[in-house]
Design an enzyme around this catalytic site. Structure first.
Site, PDB file in Angstrom:
ATOM      1  N   LYS A  71       0.824  -1.211   0.000  1.00  0.00           N
ATOM      2  CA  LYS A  71       0.000   0.000   0.000  1.00  0.00           C
ATOM      3  C   LYS A  71       0.863   1.267   0.000  1.00  0.00           C
ATOM      4  O   LYS A  71       2.073   1.207   0.108  1.00  0.00           O
ATOM      5  CB  LYS A  71      -0.958  -0.016   1.192  1.00  0.00           C
ATOM      6  CG  LYS A  71      -1.991  -1.149   1.110  1.00  0.00           C
ATOM      7  CD  LYS A  71      -2.867  -1.036  -0.131  1.00  0.00           C
ATOM      8  CE  LYS A  71      -4.052  -1.988  -0.134  1.00  0.00           C
ATOM      9  NZ  LYS A  71      -3.705  -3.393  -0.370  1.00  0.00           N
TER      10      LYS A  71
HETATM   11  C1  LIG Z   1      -9.923  -2.456  -1.660  1.00  0.00           C
HETATM   12  C2  LIG Z   1      -9.326  -3.180  -0.496  1.00  0.00           C
HETATM   13  N1  LIG Z   1      -9.992  -3.209   0.663  1.00  0.00           N
HETATM   14  C3  LIG Z   1      -9.505  -3.839   1.751  1.00  0.00           C
HETATM   15  C4  LIG Z   1      -8.291  -4.479   1.700  1.00  0.00           C
HETATM   16  C5  LIG Z   1      -7.793  -5.192   2.924  1.00  0.00           C
HETATM   17  O1  LIG Z   1      -6.642  -4.596   3.422  1.00  0.00           O
HETATM   18  P1  LIG Z   1      -5.748  -5.337   4.522  1.00  0.00           P
HETATM   19  O2  LIG Z   1      -4.830  -6.249   3.800  1.00  0.00           O
HETATM   20  O3  LIG Z   1      -5.020  -4.225   5.227  1.00  0.00           O
HETATM   21  O4  LIG Z   1      -6.670  -6.059   5.426  1.00  0.00           O
HETATM   22  C6  LIG Z   1      -7.550  -4.472   0.524  1.00  0.00           C
HETATM   23  C7  LIG Z   1      -6.245  -5.158   0.472  1.00  0.00           C
HETATM   24  O5  LIG Z   1      -5.595  -5.263  -0.509  1.00  0.00           O
HETATM   25  C8  LIG Z   1      -8.086  -3.806  -0.610  1.00  0.00           C
HETATM   26  O6  LIG Z   1      -7.405  -3.793  -1.772  1.00  0.00           O
END
Ligand SMILES: Cc1ncc(COP(=O)(O)O)c(C=O)c1O
Length: 386
Positions: free
Chosen positions: A188
């Site tokens: 990210k």
């Molecule tokens: C659009 C979106 N929402 C939520 C998430 C979840 O993030 P995390 O890996 O921090 O739980 C991601 C992860 O890639 C994502 O791309």
């Protein structure tokens, strides 16, 4: 070609002495889990996005789950999500026994068609309890729509996983709805390896999320061991979760936060560089956003769906990593079979995902790497289209 030193991955994190020193600082002070670094990260993040409350969590997935609990979503409630997203956006809804309603993309965008939502809210009052818009790739998802949805009684939780830092006329993303959830996953825009941040303006919601984040304890472990009350004393006020961030992660996050604008500028430069070559790729569509964008992704559409996988393979053979964002949820076994979904129900998402490939962008990708990507993409393009 096997992976070599010249290989350009689609995303690569990069840390400097600031992050290394931050980790050492925490290791040396001996408090590893949620404590003063987390609190400082929350204060600094809240100040950055100009929100009163920011709460560290172990991931955006955890943050989205807590956000739904914070909005008091109940069993059987319906929550709209885009089909064009990562499964985390939707899976958390099932944790509560609620039901996701998958929404197609707006024409020519990768984002939720708000006219479908508008229709649903207008013609089926009480059908939707909440909506989770995703700011796909780091562009703001229809920032002017959400206040009207909220005015009509629908809760809005922004999935800002791709979108730090991004502003609209309404301020930073995360402030358009009731709650915003950021991700600090490894690829990210800023990262703590795994991690996330929940932001809100609502003090009661913030307090509930904070409590649920750590076992439903009325004060977190650091407070327990630092406060003047005896350390053994705590009370359980809810059935909570183990969704806290560690101080090691928070220390990395604080160092990353200080670089957030610079990192974004670098991604913008790479995106502009790709865009400046658009004319030399006839039939391709490159993203071009009018407003602010974090450029977490550079989602390109190749000329024909049937060529996409071949292009990905040829680029890989030439040393360029790409990815596909996304195989939409309605295409995955679990979602498809659970809700008996058909591709025809999502014509716009269908027209996009089969042509999509995400070009390398991110902290480890500078202009020299972007030049190589364009050179190699030219080569592949010529091979296929002459
Ligand atoms: C659009 C979106 N929402 C939520 C998430 C979840 O993030 P995390 O890996 O921090 O739980 C991601 C992860 O890639 C994502 O791309």
């Amino acid at each position: 070609m096997s992976q070599n030193t010249d290989f350009i991955p689609y995303a690569r994190p990069r840390f400097g002495p600031e992050e290394e020193e931050a980790v050492l600082r925490v290791l040396r002070n001996g408090w590893l889990t949620t404590g003063s670094e987390c609190r400082a990260f929350e204060d600094e993040f809240a100040a950055f996005v100009q929100m009163p409350y920011a709460i560290t969590v172990s991931s955006a997935t955890a943050g989205l789950h807590l956000a739904l609990l914070g909005m008091n979503i109940q069993k059987g409630d319906r929550v709209a999500v885009p089909t064009y997203t990562f499964t985390a956006t939707a899976e958390v809804i099932l944790y509560l026994g609620a039901e996701p309603v998958l929404i197609d993309c707006a024409p020519d965008t990768f984002m939720m068609d708000v006219s479908i939502l508008d229709d649903l809210i207008l013609h089926k009052p009480n059908f939707l309890r909440a909506i989770i818009p995703v700011h796909f790739g780091g562009q703001a998802c229809y920032p002017d729509f959400w206040s009207s949805a909220r005015d009509r009684g629908v809760k809005v939780i922004e999935d800002c996983a791709h979108a730090f830092p991004v502003t609209t006329d309404h301020g930073y993303l995360g402030d358009l709805g009731d709650i915003g959830v950021y991700s600090f996953y490894a690829n990210k825009t800023i990262t703590t390896g795994e991690g996330g941040m929940v932001v809100t303006r609502n003090p009661q919601v913030a307090q509930r999320i904070k409590t649920l984040r750590l076992h439903g304890i009325d004060r977190d472990a650091f407070q327990r061991f630092q406060s003047t009350q005896p350390a053994w004393f705590y009370d359980i006020v809810d059935a909570g979760y183990k969704y806290n961030l560690t101080d090691i992660q928070a220390a990395i996050g604080r160092a990353q936060l200080r670089k957030a604008h610079t990192l974004k500028q670098q991604r913008q430069e790479v995106a502009r560089f790709y865009q400046s070559h658009r004319e030399s790729f006839p039939g391709w569509i490159f993203p071009d956003h009018a407003g602010d964008c974090s450029w977490h992704l550079f989602p390109a559409l190749c000329p024909r769906a049937e060529d996409r996988d071949r292009i990905i393979q040829k680029l890989y053979d030439l040393g360029v990593g790409t990815s596909v964002h996304y195989i939409p949820l309605h295409r995955h076994t679990f979602w498809r079979t659970r809700y008996n979904l058909k591709p025809e129900q999502f014509p716009v998402a269908e027209s996009l995902w089969q042509r999509e490939l995400s070009l390398p962008i991110g902290p480890g990708i500078g202009l020299p790497e972007a030049e190589k990507v364009v050179d190699r993409l030219h080569k592949v393009h010529r091979e296929i289209y002459g």
